[in-house]
Design an enzyme around this catalytic site. Structure first.
Site, PDB file in Angstrom:
ATOM      1  N   HIS A 123       0.744  -1.241   0.090  1.00  0.00           N
ATOM      2  CA  HIS A 123      -0.185  -0.039   0.128  1.00  0.00           C
ATOM      3  C   HIS A 123       0.935   1.151  -0.071  1.00  0.00           C
ATOM      4  CE1 HIS A 123      -3.593  -2.424   0.611  1.00  0.00           C
ATOM      5  NE2 HIS A 123      -3.273  -2.815   1.558  1.00  0.00           N
ATOM      6  N   ASP A 242      -3.903 -12.805   3.896  1.00  0.00           N
ATOM      7  CA  ASP A 242      -5.293 -12.538   4.504  1.00  0.00           C
ATOM      8  C   ASP A 242      -6.408 -12.828   3.241  1.00  0.00           C
ATOM      9  OD1 ASP A 242      -4.122 -10.724   2.723  1.00  0.00           O
ATOM     10  OD2 ASP A 242      -4.411  -8.905   3.986  1.00  0.00           O
TER      11      ASP A 242
HETATM   12 ZN   LIG Z   1      -3.873  -7.241   2.786  1.00  0.00          ZN
END
Ligand SMILES: [Zn+2]
Length: 300
Positions: A123, A242
């Protein structure tokens, strides 16, 4: 053949605070899973050096890095709604980038490697930390690979979140292709199918709760599109766990064996190009451990 696994002790020292899902125990769970007796013939441990400033500055401006270093010196602080620096976080961030760089260096020599990076990176934008990420480890590693002569790099991101930072950092550069499958709409909001960069971005946005075989098939189909007529010299996996079923931050239904299947399929598709995994997310420790084991076993 044992697979080089890169690590650095400082990755555990980044502390975003009590109750934060991206907690120091994550890296401990990963290393412990790979230290299990049945992994002894699979893993070759290698401690990485922290990243050289010059290697990180291929991706992030010096002014941004100076600001991170200063904040850590002052004891830490908040960078973004969910991204926090502690006093040791600058050291941890350089260590994580160094782990990713060393994983690429060993992978280019050996055909495969895994980097136990923390904090994660996908990110992180050029001059902005977000989503638990400070330095974009995967893109720093891709630039190091190119510096070493691997001209074309394919990054495949199976983290349940879209790697907006990775996309933003490479979307004008046809020498790197980026394939991401992610829950959509979901954090961070980017990753629509029409976001194509200069034809080098292949997004696979998907809703939660689909049968796992759909996710498995659709990511492989996107990788096939990305390598159609374009042979990468390196495949880097932004390996976020995840996307496994039961993770508190995502709704995908994948099992560790799916991760193993992908890893094997990627190796077959890009051979003789190396495949190198770099850790991203994964917030339930048992799933993270099982996912990393499956991925590293399939790399060996
Ligand atoms: Zn993630």
């Amino acid at each position: 053949m044992p697979v080089p696994v890169l690590f650095h002790p400082a990755c555990e020292r980044h502390d975003p605070g009590v109750g934060h899902p991206e907690r120091p125990e994550r890296i401990g769970a990963v290393l412990q899973a790979l230290r299990a007796g049945d992994m002894a013939s699979v893993v070759e441990w290698r401690e990485a050096r922290p990243a050289a400033r010059q290697a990180v500055e291929r991706v992030h401006p010096a002014s941004y890095l100076d600001g991170l270093e200063r904040l850590a010196w002052q004891g830490g602080g908040v960078l973004d709604a969910d991204t926090v620096m502690s006093g040791d976080s600058w050291e941890a961030a350089l260590a994580a980038a160094g782990v990713a760089i060393a994983a690429v260096e060993r992978g280019l020599e050996r055909g495969a490697a895994f980097g136990a990076t923390r904090p994660p990176g996908h990110h992180a934008l050029a001059a902005r930390a977000m989503g638990f990420c400070v330095i974009n480890n995967a893109v720093v590693a891709a630039r190091q690979a190119q510096h070493l002569g691997a001209a074309r790099v394919l990054i495949v991101d199976w983290d349940v979140h879209h790697g907006n930072g990775t996309q933003a950092l490479i979307e004008q550069d046809p020498s790197i292709r980026y394939v991401s499958m992610h829950q959509y709409p979901w954090y961070p909001g980017t990753g629509a199918e029409h976001e194509r960069g200069v034809g080098n971005v292949f997004n696979v946005p998907r809703p939660p709760g689909l049968p796992r075989e759909v996710y498995v098939r659709d990511l492989l189909a996107a990788v096939d599109r990305a390598i159609d007529g374009w042979r990468p010299d390196l495949l880097l996996v932004s390996a976020g766990f995840d996307s496994l079923i039961g993770d508190p931050l995502g709704g995908f239904t994948l099992e560790p064996e799916d991760v193993a299947h992908w890893t094997t399929a990627f190796r077959e598709r890009v051979a003789p190009a190396p495949v190198v995994g770099v850790l991203e997310g994964g917030y339930r420790l048992d799933l993270l451990a099982a996912g990393v084991r499956a991925h590293v076993r399939a790399l060996a």
